[in-house]
Design an enzyme around this catalytic site. Sequence first.
Site, PDB file in Angstrom:
ATOM      1  N   GLU A  47       0.829  -1.213   0.000  1.00 50.98           N
ATOM      2  CA  GLU A  47       0.000   0.000   0.000  1.00 50.98           C
ATOM      3  C   GLU A  47       0.865   1.265   0.000  1.00 50.98           C
ATOM      4  O   GLU A  47       1.185   1.787   1.065  1.00 50.98           O
ATOM      5  CB  GLU A  47      -0.923   0.028   1.229  1.00 50.98           C
ATOM      6  CG  GLU A  47      -1.826   1.259   1.259  1.00 50.98           C
ATOM      7  CD  GLU A  47      -2.617   1.428   2.556  1.00 50.98           C
ATOM      8  OE1 GLU A  47      -2.265   0.788   3.575  1.00 50.98           O
ATOM      9  OE2 GLU A  47      -3.562   2.224   2.559  1.00 50.98           O
TER      10      GLU A  47
ATOM     11  N   LYS B   9      -2.548  -1.941  -3.081  1.00 49.91           N
ATOM     12  CA  LYS B   9      -3.578  -1.084  -2.478  1.00 49.91           C
ATOM     13  C   LYS B   9      -3.217   0.353  -2.807  1.00 49.91           C
ATOM     14  O   LYS B   9      -2.085   0.787  -2.555  1.00 49.91           O
ATOM     15  CB  LYS B   9      -3.639  -1.329  -0.971  1.00 49.91           C
ATOM     16  CG  LYS B   9      -4.692  -0.479  -0.266  1.00 49.91           C
ATOM     17  CD  LYS B   9      -5.075  -1.066   1.077  1.00 49.91           C
ATOM     18  CE  LYS B   9      -5.924  -0.088   1.861  1.00 49.91           C
ATOM     19  NZ  LYS B   9      -6.459  -0.660   3.087  1.00 49.91           N
TER      20      LYS B   9
HETATM   21  P1  13P Z   1      -8.758   4.436   4.723  1.00 50.41           P
HETATM   22  O1  13P Z   1      -9.746   3.721   3.847  1.00 50.41           O
HETATM   23  O2  13P Z   1      -9.365   5.083   5.919  1.00 50.41           O
HETATM   24  O3  13P Z   1      -7.865   5.336   3.946  1.00 50.41           O
HETATM   25  O4  13P Z   1      -7.820   3.319   5.342  1.00 50.41           O
HETATM   26  C1  13P Z   1      -7.294   2.336   4.536  1.00 50.41           C
HETATM   27  C2  13P Z   1      -6.011   1.865   5.090  1.00 50.41           C
HETATM   28  O5  13P Z   1      -5.796   0.677   5.210  1.00 50.41           O
HETATM   29  C3  13P Z   1      -4.995   2.869   5.457  1.00 50.41           C
HETATM   30  O6  13P Z   1      -3.794   2.231   5.753  1.00 50.41           O
END
Ligand code: 13P
Length: 331
Positions: free
Chosen positions: A176, A218
């Site tokens: 991510e 992600k």
């Molecule tokens: P949000 O959808 O609140 O951005 O969180 C996703 C997430 O995993 C952040 O690390």
Amino acid sequence: MTDLVAVARSLFAEGKGILAADESVHSAVARLADFGIATGPEMRRQFRDLFLNTPGIEQYLSGVILFSETLLEKGNDKKFFPKSLLARGIAPGVKVDLGTEPISASPEELITQGLLDLPERLAEYKKQGAIFTKWRAVIRIDGDTLPSPSALHENAKRLASYAKEVQSAGLVPILEPEVLMEGKHSRARARAVIEETMQTVFSVLEEHSVDRASIIVKTSMALSGRESRKRDTPEEVAEETVAALLASVPRQVAGIAFLSGGQTPEQATANLSAITKRAREAGAPWPLTFSYARALQEEALMIWKGNEENVPAARAAFRARLTAVSAALAE
Ligand code: 13P
């Protein structure tokens, strides 16, 4: 041996997505405080129970990302959370990074920590029931100056080392690299930064010979910066987001999951719906889904307020949002 590709692909089951319930202790305390809810370990456990034990979530969720603390906790039904999720067909995952700290050469930018004892922790998390993992890198935009090439590169290197360790431990990695919404930048700038970030990540993954077929990406959506005061339409967001990902994410990845990043639940739903539609029109090669924390939990937290008697109404709001977000995948 675990078939990592099959596990990764199973998180993209039709109409299903991932709940990110992996706020660190620090973030969970801040989140609860935002809603005027008392904090502390028992309240955090109640917070997790509210969402993870909402009846019927298995219709919408293929997986849940947990914080390490939650792997060891039991719900109000006295069952360990990972075991009870698995029994309902929901894959338990865990956030394995240890948060960020400023980069000394560029203190406005952040680097993610957590590689040092990662193999030992992965072995523990696996024993505790986790079957996939997440590592979040944070990429900040400031005009044309940030992100710096070195921050992108260092974060990409750590994402690659993380992915390699996780795969050799027999777990699926979610990578991510979150491009933050904060800033005055345009949507076009967000798109360019998402593209550059993903290109950097995939070129470093290649150098480290990371198997792409069992990774999940992600990502943020390409949105105008929060302080730009520009309101993007879902179609504009979809156009730029899909273009950025088509230009940078290889077709072999198991799939792409979107984070909500501070969008309202309505925005995150409408944008996902437009992105799904645009991706289909453009012949995008990867499955898509959601992996939201805030956009799935906000409405329920507002109702719950930490009070037992509000649990049924809060869970109904959570289910309603899950229904809408899941429907957005069918556009
Ligand atoms: P949000 O959808 O609140 O951005 O969180 C996703 C997430 O995993 C952040 O690390």
